[in-house]
Motif scaffolding. Structure first.
Motif, PDB file in Angstrom:
ATOM      1  N   THR A  82       0.818  -1.214   0.000  1.00  0.00           N
ATOM      2  CA  THR A  82       0.000   0.000   0.000  1.00  0.00           C
ATOM      3  C   THR A  82       0.860   1.276   0.000  1.00  0.00           C
ATOM      4  OG1 THR A  82      -1.681  -1.271   1.107  1.00  0.00           O
ATOM      5  CG2 THR A  82      -1.984   1.084   1.078  1.00  0.00           C
ATOM      6  N   ASP A  87      -6.936   1.127   1.255  1.00  0.00           N
ATOM      7  CA  ASP A  87      -7.027   1.125   2.710  1.00  0.00           C
ATOM      8  C   ASP A  87      -8.405   1.588   3.149  1.00  0.00           C
ATOM      9  OD1 ASP A  87      -6.870   1.449   5.420  1.00  0.00           O
ATOM     10  OD2 ASP A  87      -4.899   2.397   5.394  1.00  0.00           O
ATOM     11  N   TYR A  93      -7.178  -4.287   6.200  1.00  0.00           N
ATOM     12  CA  TYR A  93      -7.664  -4.035   4.843  1.00  0.00           C
ATOM     13  C   TYR A  93      -8.730  -5.018   4.372  1.00  0.00           C
ATOM     14  CZ  TYR A  93      -3.455  -1.134   4.555  1.00  0.00           C
ATOM     15  OH  TYR A  93      -2.484  -0.209   4.774  1.00  0.00           O
ATOM     16  N   TYR A 135     -15.285  -3.276   8.220  1.00  0.00           N
ATOM     17  CA  TYR A 135     -13.857  -3.495   8.460  1.00  0.00           C
ATOM     18  C   TYR A 135     -13.600  -3.445   9.967  1.00  0.00           C
ATOM     19  CZ  TYR A 135     -13.261  -3.128   3.488  1.00  0.00           C
ATOM     20  OH  TYR A 135     -13.329  -3.367   2.154  1.00  0.00           O
TER      21      TYR A 135
END
Lengths: 336, 354, 365
Positions: free
Chosen positions: A259, A330, C130, C175
């Motif tokens: 990332t 993300d 993630y 998440y």
């Protein structure tokens, strides 16, 4: 997500205006502060040999005798609707988007930049793909087999890559591969649409030489990122779930490690699109970088301004893409 | 100056003893607030306010220990930082020894730093790794420009032995010490200028159980010897009970109940205090399993966000006694059960206290 | 309560070999080669555990309790032949008749998450930031079961519902950062339970949680254990938490068990001075306030350079009573009486320990 992109887009446009303003100040206003008369500046822009009467018209056309803000707005306006310049003898039309007119080459700036852009794009694209693949791959392998022979070798090679600049490697590679062994043609740019095979063959050297240094850097970044990710608790959780090691590394650890790499890649790539100065110079390819160098050498102010704005455009675009990519990668960013 | 001199002098400057109602409070806090704006977007508009601390009233008497308990996010640490003026309140007032220190500038606060000190949770990150113990513990002298009788080195070595470290540790570095020892160093530094008030924010929660007890005992010994007051902030209800004279329970930026230790733990009046106390697992295998959970008040859900606390009573969303009035009206923190013979108050912010 | 009326018994008497316990650990050693020397994190640990029973492992940092749990799951990379780069394991770990110390990494992997699973301390860092909570649970299910993505997702929702997540069919796509601390730990438990493991190891499962949330989670774990009839190992430094859940308790110090027995007798008749110290260090809500705590002096030992003899001897207030043995001979973990239920690793004579505890220690706890 859409509002996020919209917000970033607004910010990007704002930033572009700021950049245009700063370039404007540097090229039109700073010389005046430095004590240059409008006449001297007009001469500098169109070259020597014009009569005072003609210079007067040039001054007016370029707006040197205008007040600061109206002058800037004229300059901005030209970008959208075009304008007409005068070099002392002829009236020259510059159509929108007009980023100025080169009185050295008698060319409009924007089409000139666009005409050399494919060269830069070709170099950057190929090199970018190469260094991303090799850098990340060798970084991952180094991290997974930390301390192994492979790790040490790749760390040594990447140290070389970081410390040897492209203008050192390029002539060396050309000497060996093109002249001594005749394996590759001495690179000259062939348009992709003209002959793709020849395009690629000519590009191999610029790609590899430019990618070498970047790949070295990316190897180190990836290795460090992977080592961090592999010691994270979530990697341990992935193992505790009974995932096979290749999934633990390839999915859980890599996802976290790449990332930040994506961010850096976007910035590096964007900066390269604004002119791969060293690589273009080393291989005598006439891209945006070479154009910038030549314009500076010949004091072609409108062209320098044009290239600067062009480079800034790509850096800002890259920033935008990176922000959006980061938000996509993300999930924690999305709500922020 | 010998350690005995140091001690006797310290004792003579502050009154010793536990919460005596007759004495003037050392510090009194009223309506204390800390609101953090939440900004969003390109223009950083304020879209909301995190009410980390939202109207806290309390007093600290000389020589007493006030425990401040609550779950994470209740604002107890933020309160502690404001009491030491490491943070500037956005509302309310803090009066220390008769002087309003709520909005004093850093310059005005400087002399005050001698009297109010803080000990932090993480002894690792609150000590500069590049400084020797001597420099760290002696820093308050240097900053305040104080030259203790007998010299700084002597004073620092006295402090080190006061907190149970060897004076020979003077030239060592923080990494050479264990967690418990580092916390002792932090305490020595806080004590250097003989403060009247020490705010300790989770001072033992990062330590192992056996070390925790050492440090808790140290806090008690120091108080007995130097007579200073503590505000002891912790989430561990048993430790707070052990060390405190009075205890305040916080929830979502407000004090729910404040009372003398034995009253609060013996006869908790606020439903939240009751739930909190019943949730603590006891090291008693006879109460194992279902037995423990039967006696336990199990709160549903989580603490609401301080960005948007419930109307009226903040605890009502998780309270089994909640009625319409709880949503409509915020219960004030009020004395209940009449004034005690001791004069020490038991205050509760609840419409239906037990 | 006297010893004779004990109702709890150890799952299998240590030393008995006829029928192997569901989990039978024998003389487990986990050492790590470092530049400073050999770290003996776990050094000769034996215990047994049956399905449906709970073992609490108690100890301070560096006692080897977490290393034990990691090595049961085979999560430590193994050292090479030179003893570098990982853990050097010896001893035996029998799980339902299968030996794990000698098992191949692939065999261990197939068992992890399937037959044995783990709940970690800090659910925020233990879950991947993630991936959605549901995806992480479904993934754990799909590794060990050949099911479609949709089926795995359904299973994830089912489990989230079981562990008490409200609106599981919409929260499944959230998440981890969108969950509160307590909900994350619930999700972590759902992930561990997704394949119905028979051995569940919880490493400090509530340390990162607030006390009211901790109570919810302990409640949930107790219910789930009953429902799944799994063997549960709970590792913690909090004596209150073990007292709530554990049938048997093992106190670890310096990589070794120093006291091991039924929860009730360890709590009410502890015999090791370290166990006394732990109990005395802890202020208790269910007792009158003590004037002072009884801390253990000194610091936990370095695992590279353990004190000779009994590892606890430099901090032990009673070592004078046993002569030189404390500093020279490593004591054995021995039964405190003939019944072999309650084991203690101490040189002090049994009678001395009992009278010391009843006369000096008990009144201060």
């Amino acid at each position: 997500m859409l509002t996020f992109i919209a917000r970033r887009l607004v910010a990007a446009i704002g930033l572009l205006i700021v950049v245009s303003f700063i370039t404007f100040v540097i090229f039109f206003v700073v010389p005046q502060w430095a004590g240059q008369t409008p006449e001297q500046m007009a001469r500098a822009y169109v070259g020597r040999g014009t009569t005072p009467a003609e210079l007067q018209i040039v001054e007016t056309r370029l707006g040197f005798n205008q007040a600061f803000l109206p002058h800037y707005f004229d300059y901005l306006k030209a970008m959208f609707v075009g304008t007409t310049y005068f070099d002392g003898t002829t009236y020259l039309h510059c159509s929108a988007p007009c980023f100025g007119y080169s009185f050295r080459t008698y060319q409009e700036v924007w089409p000139t930049v666009l005409s050399v852009f494919p060269v830069t794009l070709s170099i950057a694209l190929g090199a970018g793909v190469l260094w991303l693949i090799f850098g990340v791959a060798s970084g991952v392998v180094s991290a997974v087999f930390k301390g192994s022979v492979w790790d040490r070798a790749s760390m040594f090679i990447s140290l070389l890559g970081v410390s040897l600049p492209v203008y050192f490697i390029a002539p060396l590679a050309m000497l060996v591969l093109c002249y001594n062994w005749s394996l590759l043609p001495s690179p000259t740019y062939v348009g992709f649409t003209t002959n793709p095979a020849s395009w690629a063959e000519n590009m191999i050297l610029p790609w590899t030489c430019l990618a070498f240094g970047y790949a070295a850097l990316y190897t180190r970044l990836t290795r460090a990122g992977m080592l961090d990710a592999m010691s994270e608790d979530f990697t341990r959780t992935a193992r505790a779930k009974g995932l096979p090691e290749h999934r633990v590394i390839g999915k859980h650890a890599l996802r976290a490690a790449v990332t930040p790499i994506v961010t850096i890649f976007g910035m590096d790539f964007g900066a390269l699109l604004g002119g791969a100065v060293l690589a273009e110079q080393a291989f005598s390819m006439h891209g945006v970088g070479a154009l910038a160098i030549n314009s500076i050498a010949s004091q072609d102010f409108p062209m320098i301004m044009g290239v600067t704005l062009f480079a800034a455009l790509f850096v800002i675009l890259a920033n935008l893409v990176v922000d959006v990519a980061y938000a996509a990668l993300d999930p924690r960013v999305r709500l922020a | 100056m010998s350690i005995e001199d140091y001690r006797s002098e310290a004792i003579s400057t502050t009154s010793v003893g536990t919460a005596a109602s007759g004495t003037e409070p050392l510090m009194s806090v009223s309506g204390l607030q800390m609101h953090f704006p939440v900004r969003r977007g390109v223009l950083h508009r304020t879209v909301g306010t995190v009410k980390a601390v939202d109207g806290v009233d309390l007093t600290v008497h000389p020589g007493e220990t006030l425990g401040l308990v609550g779950e994470s996010g209740c604002g107890k640490s933020t309160t502690g930082r404001m009491l030491t003026r490491l943070g500037e309140p956005t509302g309310g007032s803090i009066v220390f020894e008769g002087r309003d220190i709520t909005h004093m500038s850093q310059g005005q606060l400087r002399p005050l730093r001698r009297d109010i000190q803080m000990v932090f949770q993480d002894p690792q990150s609150s000590l500069n790794p590049r400084h020797t113990i001597g420099t760290i513990v002696g820093a308050p002298f240097a900053i305040q420009g104080v030259e203790p009788p007998g010299g700084r080195k002597k004073a620092v070595q006295d402090l080190l032995s006061l907190v149970g470290l060897s004076p020979e540790h003077y030239n060592r570095y923080p990494h050479e010490f264990s967690g418990g020892q580092r916390q002792r160093i932090g305490i020595a530094r806080a004590l250097a200028l003989k403060p009247k008030l020490l705010v300790a924010d989770e001072p033992v929660s990062a330590l192992d159980v056996s070390i925790q007890a050492q440090v808790v005992n140290l806090f008690e010994d120091i108080q007995a010897e130097l007579g200073l007051a503590y505000v002891f902030i912790a989430h561990d209800l048993s430790v707070v009970r052990h060390i405190s004279d009075r205890v305040a329970v916080m929830y979502l930026g407000k004090i729910m109940e404040i009372a003398p230790r034995d009253d609060l733990y013996g006869t908790p009046r606020h439903p939240y205090t009751q739930a909190l106390l019943s949730a603590v697992p006891l090291p008693d295998p006879d109460r194992k399993g279902e037995e423990a959970s039967r006696e336990r008040i199990l709160l549903q859900g989580d603490v609401p966000s301080p960005l948007n606390p419930p109307s009226g009573c903040r605890f009502r969303t998780r309270c089994w006694k909640a009625q319409d009035i709880c949503a409509a009206q915020e219960p004030p923190l009020m004395q209940i059960g009449g004034v005690r013979p001791t004069g020490v108050e038991h205050k509760v912010a609840c419409h239906f206290p037990d | 309560m006297s010893r004779e009326t004990e109702v709890h018994t150890l799952s299998v008497p240590p030393g008995g070999t006829s029928d192997r316990a569901f989990l039978d650990v024998r003389d487990l050693r986990v050492h790590f080669g470092t530049e400073d020397g050999l770290v003996k994190s776990v050094d000769g640990l034996s215990f047994q555990l049956e399905r449906g029973r709970t073992l609490g492992i108690v100890g301070e940092s560096g006692s080897g309790k977490s290393v034990t749990s990691m090595s049961l799951l085979g999560l430590h990379p193994r050292a090479d032949r030179k003893g570098k780069g990982g853990a050097i394991l010896s001893g035996e770990i029998w799980l339902d008749g299968q030996e794990l110390v000698s098992a191949t990494p692939e065999q261990l992997r197939a068992l992890r998450g399937q037959k044995m699973a783990m709940i970690f301390q800090d659910p925020l860092s233990a879950m991947h930031p993630y991936y959605s909570v549901g995806a992480q649970i479904a993934e754990a299910y799909r590794v060990h079961n050949e099911v479609s993505k949709a089926q795995a997702r359904k299973r994830a929702i089912e489990l989230l519902d079981r562990v008490g997540i409200p609106q599981p069919d919409s929260r499944v796509d959230d998440y981890p950062h969108q969950f509160s601390g307590g909900m994350r730990q619930r999700a972590m438990i759902a992930m561990a339970l997704v394949c119905n493991p028979e051995l569940l190891i919880a490493d400090e499962p509530t340390t990162a949680l607030d006390v009211t949330v901790q109570a919810q989670i302990l409640d949930l774990m107790r219910d789930l254990q009953k429902e799944f009839n799994s063997a549960l190992i709970i590792i913690t430094h909090d004596l209150g938490v073990v007292a709530e859940l554990a049938d048997d308790i093992m106190v670890m110090y310096g990589g070794k068990a120093v006291e091991y027995g039924p929860a009730k007798s360890v709590f009410t008749e502890p015999e090791h001075p370290y166990a006394w110290g732990l109990l005395g260090s802890m202020p208790r809500l269910d007792r009158p306030v003590q004037d002072r705590l009884l801390p253990i002096p000194g610091n936990p030992p370095s695992l590279i350079n353990l004190p000779s003899g009994c590892a606890f001897n430099p901090r032990c207030a009673y070592k004078e009573a046993c002569g030189t043995a404390c500093t020279t001979v490593v004591p054995e973990l021995e039964p405190t009486d003939g019944a072999a239920k309650h084991l203690v690793r101490c040189h002090l004579p049994v009678e001395t320990r009992r009278t010391t505890f009843t006369e000096e220690i008990r009144n201060h706890l």
